[in-house]
Design an enzyme around this catalytic site. Structure first.
Site, PDB file in Angstrom:
ATOM      1  N   TYR A  95       7.501 -13.768   8.121  1.00  0.00           N
ATOM      2  CA  TYR A  95       8.237 -12.540   8.423  1.00  0.00           C
ATOM      3  C   TYR A  95       7.758 -11.942   9.766  1.00  0.00           C
ATOM      4  O   TYR A  95       8.515 -11.273  10.452  1.00  0.00           O
ATOM      5  CB  TYR A  95       8.010 -11.499   7.325  1.00  0.00           C
ATOM      6  CG  TYR A  95       8.920 -11.608   6.110  1.00  0.00           C
ATOM      7  CD1 TYR A  95       9.745 -12.707   5.903  1.00  0.00           C
ATOM      8  CD2 TYR A  95       8.949 -10.585   5.170  1.00  0.00           C
ATOM      9  CE1 TYR A  95      10.567 -12.785   4.776  1.00  0.00           C
ATOM     10  CE2 TYR A  95       9.771 -10.649   4.045  1.00  0.00           C
ATOM     11  CZ  TYR A  95      10.577 -11.754   3.856  1.00  0.00           C
ATOM     12  OH  TYR A  95      11.385 -11.812   2.752  1.00  0.00           O
ATOM     13  N   CYS A  98       3.704  -6.917   1.097  1.00  0.00           N
ATOM     14  CA  CYS A  98       3.758  -7.506   2.427  1.00  0.00           C
ATOM     15  C   CYS A  98       3.745  -6.351   3.415  1.00  0.00           C
ATOM     16  O   CYS A  98       4.573  -5.439   3.318  1.00  0.00           O
ATOM     17  CB  CYS A  98       5.049  -8.319   2.559  1.00  0.00           C
ATOM     18  SG  CYS A  98       5.380  -8.907   4.218  1.00  0.00           S
ATOM     19  N   ASN A  99       2.796  -6.382   4.350  1.00  0.00           N
ATOM     20  CA  ASN A  99       2.705  -5.301   5.335  1.00  0.00           C
ATOM     21  C   ASN A  99       3.922  -5.291   6.254  1.00  0.00           C
ATOM     22  O   ASN A  99       4.439  -4.231   6.606  1.00  0.00           O
ATOM     23  CB  ASN A  99       1.447  -5.467   6.194  1.00  0.00           C
ATOM     24  CG  ASN A  99       0.193  -5.133   5.434  1.00  0.00           C
ATOM     25  OD1 ASN A  99      -0.340  -4.041   5.554  1.00  0.00           O
ATOM     26  ND2 ASN A  99      -0.290  -6.061   4.641  1.00  0.00           N
ATOM     27  N   THR A 100       4.365  -6.488   6.648  1.00  0.00           N
ATOM     28  CA  THR A 100       5.486  -6.590   7.581  1.00  0.00           C
ATOM     29  C   THR A 100       6.741  -5.991   6.943  1.00  0.00           C
ATOM     30  O   THR A 100       7.458  -5.201   7.564  1.00  0.00           O
ATOM     31  CB  THR A 100       5.715  -8.079   7.953  1.00  0.00           C
ATOM     32  OG1 THR A 100       4.446  -8.654   8.280  1.00  0.00           O
ATOM     33  CG2 THR A 100       6.652  -8.215   9.113  1.00  0.00           C
ATOM     34  N   GLU A 155      -0.873 -20.096   4.810  1.00  0.00           N
ATOM     35  CA  GLU A 155       0.248 -20.620   4.014  1.00  0.00           C
ATOM     36  C   GLU A 155       0.184 -22.141   3.930  1.00  0.00           C
ATOM     37  O   GLU A 155       0.569 -22.743   2.933  1.00  0.00           O
ATOM     38  CB  GLU A 155       1.568 -20.157   4.658  1.00  0.00           C
ATOM     39  CG  GLU A 155       2.779 -20.250   3.793  1.00  0.00           C
ATOM     40  CD  GLU A 155       2.899 -19.160   2.710  1.00  0.00           C
ATOM     41  OE1 GLU A 155       3.605 -19.408   1.741  1.00  0.00           O
ATOM     42  OE2 GLU A 155       2.276 -18.075   2.835  1.00  0.00           O
ATOM     43  N   CYS A 159      -2.416  -7.522   6.533  1.00  0.00           N
ATOM     44  CA  CYS A 159      -1.489  -8.579   6.111  1.00  0.00           C
ATOM     45  C   CYS A 159      -2.016  -9.083   4.779  1.00  0.00           C
ATOM     46  O   CYS A 159      -3.221  -9.339   4.640  1.00  0.00           O
ATOM     47  CB  CYS A 159      -1.477  -9.713   7.136  1.00  0.00           C
ATOM     48  SG  CYS A 159      -0.545 -11.165   6.599  1.00  0.00           S
ATOM     49  N   THR A 160      -1.131  -9.188   3.812  1.00  0.00           N
ATOM     50  CA  THR A 160      -1.599  -9.535   2.462  1.00  0.00           C
ATOM     51  C   THR A 160      -2.064 -10.990   2.347  1.00  0.00           C
ATOM     52  O   THR A 160      -2.621 -11.378   1.330  1.00  0.00           O
ATOM     53  CB  THR A 160      -0.500  -9.252   1.418  1.00  0.00           C
ATOM     54  OG1 THR A 160       0.708  -9.883   1.845  1.00  0.00           O
ATOM     55  CG2 THR A 160      -0.270  -7.761   1.265  1.00  0.00           C
ATOM     56  N   HIS A 161      -1.825 -11.797   3.386  1.00  0.00           N
ATOM     57  CA  HIS A 161      -2.381 -13.156   3.367  1.00  0.00           C
ATOM     58  C   HIS A 161      -3.901 -13.134   3.636  1.00  0.00           C
ATOM     59  O   HIS A 161      -4.617 -14.043   3.229  1.00  0.00           O
ATOM     60  CB  HIS A 161      -1.725 -14.018   4.452  1.00  0.00           C
ATOM     61  CG  HIS A 161      -0.380 -14.565   4.082  1.00  0.00           C
ATOM     62  ND1 HIS A 161       0.737 -13.780   3.996  1.00  0.00           N
ATOM     63  CD2 HIS A 161       0.013 -15.829   3.755  1.00  0.00           C
ATOM     64  CE1 HIS A 161       1.772 -14.543   3.658  1.00  0.00           C
ATOM     65  NE2 HIS A 161       1.359 -15.782   3.499  1.00  0.00           N
ATOM     66  N   ASP A 218       6.670 -10.871  -1.421  1.00  0.00           N
ATOM     67  CA  ASP A 218       6.087 -11.127  -0.101  1.00  0.00           C
ATOM     68  C   ASP A 218       6.879 -12.277   0.513  1.00  0.00           C
ATOM     69  O   ASP A 218       7.726 -12.879  -0.147  1.00  0.00           O
ATOM     70  CB  ASP A 218       4.599 -11.521  -0.257  1.00  0.00           C
ATOM     71  CG  ASP A 218       3.931 -11.854   1.072  1.00  0.00           C
ATOM     72  OD1 ASP A 218       4.150 -11.119   2.056  1.00  0.00           O
ATOM     73  OD2 ASP A 218       3.194 -12.859   1.156  1.00  0.00           O
ATOM     74  N   SER A 219       6.535 -12.608   1.764  1.00  0.00           N
ATOM     75  CA  SER A 219       7.194 -13.758   2.391  1.00  0.00           C
ATOM     76  C   SER A 219       6.670 -15.074   1.810  1.00  0.00           C
ATOM     77  O   SER A 219       7.323 -16.099   1.937  1.00  0.00           O
ATOM     78  CB  SER A 219       6.918 -13.734   3.895  1.00  0.00           C
ATOM     79  OG  SER A 219       5.524 -13.770   4.124  1.00  0.00           O
TER      80      SER A 219
HETATM   81  N1  DGL Z   1       1.991 -11.334   4.100  1.00  0.00           N
HETATM   82  C1  DGL Z   1       2.788 -10.735   5.119  1.00  0.00           C
HETATM   83  C2  DGL Z   1       2.219  -9.389   5.523  1.00  0.00           C
HETATM   84  O1  DGL Z   1       1.479  -8.759   4.786  1.00  0.00           O
HETATM   85  C3  DGL Z   1       3.075 -11.483   6.370  1.00  0.00           C
HETATM   86  C4  DGL Z   1       3.156 -12.899   6.531  1.00  0.00           C
HETATM   87  C5  DGL Z   1       4.352 -13.349   7.341  1.00  0.00           C
HETATM   88  O2  DGL Z   1       4.336 -13.309   8.594  1.00  0.00           O
HETATM   89  O3  DGL Z   1       5.311 -13.734   6.691  1.00  0.00           O
HETATM   90  O4  DGL Z   1       2.541  -8.902   6.590  1.00  0.00           O
END
Ligand code: DGL
Length: 279
Positions: free
Chosen positions: A47, A78-80, A159, A191-193, A15-16
């Site tokens: 990301y 990571c979805n992005t 984050e 988004c995985t966050h 992930d990011s």
């Molecule tokens: N965790 C990332 C996702 O699932 C995105 C966070 C980011 O913007 O880096 O999209």
């Protein structure tokens, strides 16, 4: 049986930043025998603000690193990166079938549980502008109504360690209060966050709306795919403890990453800083 890959090889997850740890935690909980190698690209986080080309480039580089580390499977947690880089990663690694993205499992869950309903999606600017959730859900359920909202402040906020406090609840309420998301039946945390703020999101909706955290759904997919390829690690979990079997790499050290990983795995995680772009 795949003759070249062995079940005892690790699962690579990236992930990011700390978001993918939600997926890593769900995988280690469901599959305690598996060894994981995690990569958080903290040097390039977020990301969600980057171009699709940049994300593709980062994703390929990380996936190649995980492949070099002998991973039997790679989970794009990571979805992005799943939206922008999945196809490129499959092509670059040649590991088709063993590259897992986080979008398809969530889409399949929605089709099964919220068919023909109004479904909301929140995610980064890049994920929402890719329209990936709306397109994939519409392909399987043309009658559903998918509404999407970019919530760019949330991942950097998490984050930086801002969750479960007044500031985070205020920002969350302000996003979720937008008319676009009114009268939804379910909300995909795209988004995985966001599983880290799931309680706060659920608090906003009460019991009316199902808040879909895909980390456990993705862990189940990982199990199914490993079973299908006869790659599930059935040997006993290593006796020498979590820290030694699981490895965590970041491209730039951050205090919040270390602290959050400690909360997640109930023990201090040793972070290795490794900038794959300088190699
Ligand atoms: N965790 C990332 C996702 O699932 C995105 C966070 C980011 O913007 O880096 O999209």
């Amino acid at each position: 049986m795949n003759n070249l890959i062995k079940p005892t090889q690790p699962i690579g997850i990236f992930d990011s930043g700390i978001g993918g740890l939600t997926v890593a935690r769900a995988i280690t909980k469901l599959l305690p025998n598996e060894q994981i190698i995690y990569f958080g690209d903290t040097a390039h986080m977020p990301y969600g603000e980057k171009s699709a080309e940049a994300i593709k480039h980062y994703s390929i580089k990380i996936a190649e690193f995980l492949k070099y580390k002998n991973c039997k499977m790679i989970v794009i947690a990571c979805n992005t990166a799943s939206a922008a880089g999945y196809k490129a990663v499959v092509k670059a690694t040649g590991m088709k079938g063993l590259i897992i993205n986080v979008i398809d499992p969530a889409v399949n869950y929605v089709i099964k549980n919220h068919y023909r309903k109004k479904v909301g999606v929140i995610g980064t600017k890049r994920t929402i502008s890719s329209n990936v959730y709306a397109k994939r859900i519409a392909a399987l359920d043309p009658v559903s109504d998918v509404v999407q909202l970019a919530t760019p402040l949330l991942a950097p906020m998490i984050e930086e360690g801002f969750y479960n406090n007044k500031i985070s609840q205020t920002i969350i309420n302000s996003y979720l209060g937008k008319s676009k998301l009114s009268k939804i039946d379910a909300l995909i945390l795209g988004c995985t966050h966001y599983p880290l703020i799931k309680t706060e999101i659920q608090k906003f909706y009460g019991k009316e709306v199902e808040v879909i955290d895909s980390s456990e759904i993705v862990a189940l997919t990982v199990k199914e795919v490993l079973e299908k390829h006869h790659l599930l690690n059935e040997s006993k979990p290593a006796k020498f403890g979590f820290k030694k079997t699981q490895q965590f790499f970041v491209s730039d050290f951050t205090q919040s990453f270390e602290e959050t990983s400690k909360i997640f795995f109930n023990e201090k995680v040793k972070l290795k800083q490794f900038n794959i772009w300088e190699e």
